[in-house]
Design an enzyme around this catalytic site. Structure first.
Site, PDB file in Angstrom:
ATOM      1  N   GLY A  12       0.794  -1.233   0.000  1.00  0.00           N
ATOM      2  CA  GLY A  12       0.000   0.000   0.000  1.00  0.00           C
ATOM      3  C   GLY A  12       0.823   1.277   0.000  1.00  0.00           C
ATOM      4  O   GLY A  12       0.331   2.327   0.424  1.00  0.00           O
ATOM      5  N   HIS A 103      -0.587  -0.157 -13.416  1.00  0.00           N
ATOM      6  CA  HIS A 103       0.151  -1.378 -13.734  1.00  0.00           C
ATOM      7  C   HIS A 103       1.638  -1.033 -13.861  1.00  0.00           C
ATOM      8  O   HIS A 103       1.984  -0.044 -14.509  1.00  0.00           O
ATOM      9  CB  HIS A 103      -0.371  -1.991 -15.039  1.00  0.00           C
TER      10      HIS A 103
HETATM   11  C1  GAR Z   1       2.633  -1.325  -7.646  1.00  0.00           C
HETATM   12  O1  GAR Z   1       3.891  -1.269  -8.268  1.00  0.00           O
HETATM   13  C2  GAR Z   1       1.541  -1.520  -8.679  1.00  0.00           C
HETATM   14  O2  GAR Z   1       1.841  -0.950  -9.921  1.00  0.00           O
HETATM   15  C3  GAR Z   1       1.506  -3.029  -8.788  1.00  0.00           C
HETATM   16  O3  GAR Z   1       1.670  -3.487  -7.473  1.00  0.00           O
HETATM   17  C4  GAR Z   1       2.513  -2.572  -6.773  1.00  0.00           C
HETATM   18  C5  GAR Z   1       1.871  -2.292  -5.441  1.00  0.00           C
HETATM   19  O4  GAR Z   1       2.761  -1.601  -4.606  1.00  0.00           O
HETATM   20  N1  GAR Z   1       0.271  -3.486  -9.376  1.00  0.00           N
HETATM   21  C6  GAR Z   1       0.204  -4.574 -10.130  1.00  0.00           C
HETATM   22  O5  GAR Z   1       1.153  -5.277 -10.366  1.00  0.00           O
HETATM   23  C7  GAR Z   1      -1.182  -4.850 -10.695  1.00  0.00           C
HETATM   24  N2  GAR Z   1      -1.123  -5.847 -11.739  1.00  0.00           N
HETATM   25  P1  GAR Z   1       2.242  -0.876  -3.305  1.00  0.00           P
HETATM   26  O6  GAR Z   1       1.333  -1.865  -2.564  1.00  0.00           O
HETATM   27  O7  GAR Z   1       3.471  -0.553  -2.512  1.00  0.00           O
HETATM   28  O8  GAR Z   1       1.493   0.348  -3.736  1.00  0.00           O
END
Ligand code: GAR
Length: 187
Positions: A12, A103
């Site tokens: 998050g 993404h």
């Molecule tokens: C982020 O880099 C987002 O782009 C990716 O997960 C990460 C979450 O990081 N999303 C995906 O891969 C969706 N297919 P966070 O929980 O630290 O924000």
């Protein structure tokens, strides 16, 4: 005041960055963070900033419970920030052009079911790409195939491990995601 609802499944850090951005500028408010993961760090991050975190399970996503909760919150924008489950059609239909996802790659490359987080960066590295980036797009009924709203790129020629790519991608996400959200809400 416009209302944002965030869906997240893990750390998050993007959710927190968005919460802080709108705390500072009063143009919108993150009214809740919804998560399918009771152990997700995003819960603590949200609550630290006074944003309520709502935990649900897969069954509640499928049976309309989450959809009803969203309707109660009356969001102007629903933001998926590291949300790893298929998003329900019912919510997509109720909130046309109001559900967006980030993404960590340049779609249409490296998208689809199972392509998230470090898996994406490892694949980019294996393919020896010179650059990668982020894609912010509308959510439709297929993983990562909704219309693209925004992309930004970064060179990764100096990266030798996926963690280095992840760091560069996160920087792009932190820099651009709140701004894109703000722009969408101003229309
Ligand atoms: C982020 O880099 C987002 O782009 C990716 O997960 C990460 C979450 O990081 N999303 C995906 O891969 C969706 N297919 P966070 O929980 O630290 O924000």
């Amino acid at each position: 005041m416009k209302k944002i609802v965030i869906f997240a499944s893990g750390s998050g850090s993007n959710a927190e960055n968005i919460i802080l951005h709108f705390k500072n500028n009063q143009k919108a408010d993150v009214v809740a963070v919804l998560t399918n993961n009771a152990k997700a760090k995003v819960i603590e991050r949200a609550e630290n900033h006074g944003v309520s975190a709502i935990v649900f399970d897969k069954a509640e996503l499928a049976d309309g419970t989450v959809s009803r909760k969203v309707n109660e919150l009356q969001p102007d924008l629903i933001v998926l920030a590291g949300f790893l489950l298929m998003f329900p059609n019912e919510i997509i239909e109720n909130y046309t052009d109001k559900v967006i996802n980030i993404h960590p790659a340049l779609l249409p490359k490296y998208g689809g079911k199972g392509m998230y987080g470090m898996k994406v960066h490892q694949t980019v590295l294996d393919n020896k790409d010179a650059e990668t980036g982020i894609t912010i797009h509308y959510v439709n009924e297929k993983y990562d195939e909704g219309a693209i709203i925004f992309q930004a790129t970064t060179s990764i020629e100096d990266c030798t491990v996926p963690e280095e790519i992840a760091e560069k991608v996160h920087e792009l996400e932190y820099r651009h995601f709140p701004e894109v959200i703000e722009k969408l809400l101003s229309h």
